[in-house]
Enzyme design. Structure first.
Site, short mmCIF file in Angstrom:
data_model
loop_
_atom_site.label_atom_id
_atom_site.label_comp_id
_atom_site.label_asym_id
_atom_site.label_seq_id
_atom_site.Cartn_x
_atom_site.Cartn_y
_atom_site.Cartn_z
N GLY A 112 -8.75 9.17 9.31
CA GLY A 112 -9.10 9.25 10.92
C GLY A 112 -10.01 10.01 11.08
O GLY A 112 -10.60 10.30 12.30
N LYS A 132 0.96 -1.18 -0.27
CA LYS A 132 0.09 0.18 -0.08
C LYS A 132 0.83 1.23 0.06
O LYS A 132 1.60 1.47 1.02
CB LYS A 132 -0.86 0.07 1.26
CG LYS A 132 -1.77 1.28 1.21
CD LYS A 132 -2.63 1.41 2.52
CE LYS A 132 -3.39 2.58 2.63
NZ LYS A 132 -4.01 2.83 3.82
N ASN A 145 -10.04 1.41 9.52
CA ASN A 145 -9.19 1.29 10.63
C ASN A 145 -9.63 2.03 12.04
O ASN A 145 -9.90 1.34 12.61
CB ASN A 145 -7.83 1.76 10.46
CG ASN A 145 -6.82 1.34 11.47
OD1 ASN A 145 -5.65 1.67 11.10
ND2 ASN A 145 -7.08 1.04 12.45
N THR A 146 -9.60 3.34 11.86
CA THR A 146 -9.96 4.18 12.87
C THR A 146 -11.32 4.11 13.66
O THR A 146 -11.64 3.72 14.80
CB THR A 146 -9.62 5.54 12.38
OG1 THR A 146 -8.38 5.96 12.25
CG2 THR A 146 -10.23 6.46 13.80
#
Length: 256
Positions: free
Chosen positions: A156, A95, A204-205
């Protein structure tokens, strides 16, 4: 079934490894999500040993690892990190992340395209994190990237699909998988991304900072499955006018 380069995935939900309170919680959440592709920042991993607190449980979980170059500010730094990852982890999957501004963490389009072209030539399977720019995504595809990963909103931020209009164009013109990455804050955002035609989302976050990361991961799994099923089912078209769901005219005539 989702195919990227030489791999296939049953799950259309990819997950990250940052911000979890513990490695155990991270693994439990990943398992609950059903994710088969997990990204990890090379700057957080001790590449000298496989018993690293993050790396070891991921290897044991049997997921496909997608090392990322988060922290790189230039193409040169990203390429250096990519080679370290390939040597240490034995994978050519990457990535690609290049964001020079630590405040906004927005991807550098010029450096990203430059690095992507070189890394593809060096045998990497490149999945670049990029802005929701249809022209850039097409250029990344043309230089050989295996997928494109445009952002929905800043990393995020949990803002959702703030770039929806551009994402729709990217999805419409792409001939490689489109993975919406960054900004997805709740499961409904993920469902919307799949409904509009994205091939996958990376979260993710939103999972890691939830009060209950394991159940949030499960919620994202269900949302992605629902969004994909909704798209495959062929939703009805939008209309500016009302349309009766029951044929009232026939009922009134029969009663007369």
């Amino acid at each position: 079934m989702l195919r990227i380069a030489d791999k296939t995935f049953d799950s259309h939900l990819f997950t990250g490894t940052g911000k979890f309170a513990s490695s155990q919680l991270m693994v439990e959440a990943i398992r609950a999500s059903g994710s088969q592709l997990v990204t990890l920042a090379m700057k957080r991993v001790d590449l000298r040993q496989h018993n690293d607190a993050i790396l070891e449980p991921l290897i044991a979980a049997g997921v496909t690892l997608l090392p990322n170059t988060s922290g790189a500010k230039t193409a040169e730094e990203a390429i250096f990190a990519a080679h370290l990852a390939r040597e240490a982890l034995g994978t050519n999957w990457l990535k690609l992340e290049i964001h020079p501004d630590a405040r906004w963490l927005l991807p550098d389009p010029i450096e990203t395209l430059k690095a992507a072209e070189m890394l593809v030539q060096q045998g990497f399977v490149v999945l670049p994190y990029c802005g929701a720019d249809p022209v850039l995504c097409k250029r990344l595809e043309e230089v050989g990237c295996a997928a494109v990963m445009p952002l929905g909103a800043p990393i995020g931020s949990n803002q959702g699909l703030e770039t929806r209009a551009m994402l729709e164009i990217i999805i419409q013109q792409a001939t490689v998988p489109v993975v919406v990455d960054a900004g997805i804050g709740v499961p409904s955002h993920a469902a919307q991304a799949l409904e509009m035609g994205a091939d996958a989302v990376l979260v993710n976050t939103a999972i890691a900072v939830a009060d209950d990361p394991v159940n949030m991961a499960k919620a994202f799994r269900l949302a992605v499955e629902a969004g994909l099923l909704a798209r495959q089912s062929g939703p009805g078209s939008r209309s500016h006018f009302a349309h009766a769901t029951s044929p009232l005219t026939g009922f009134l005539e029969a009663s007369a």
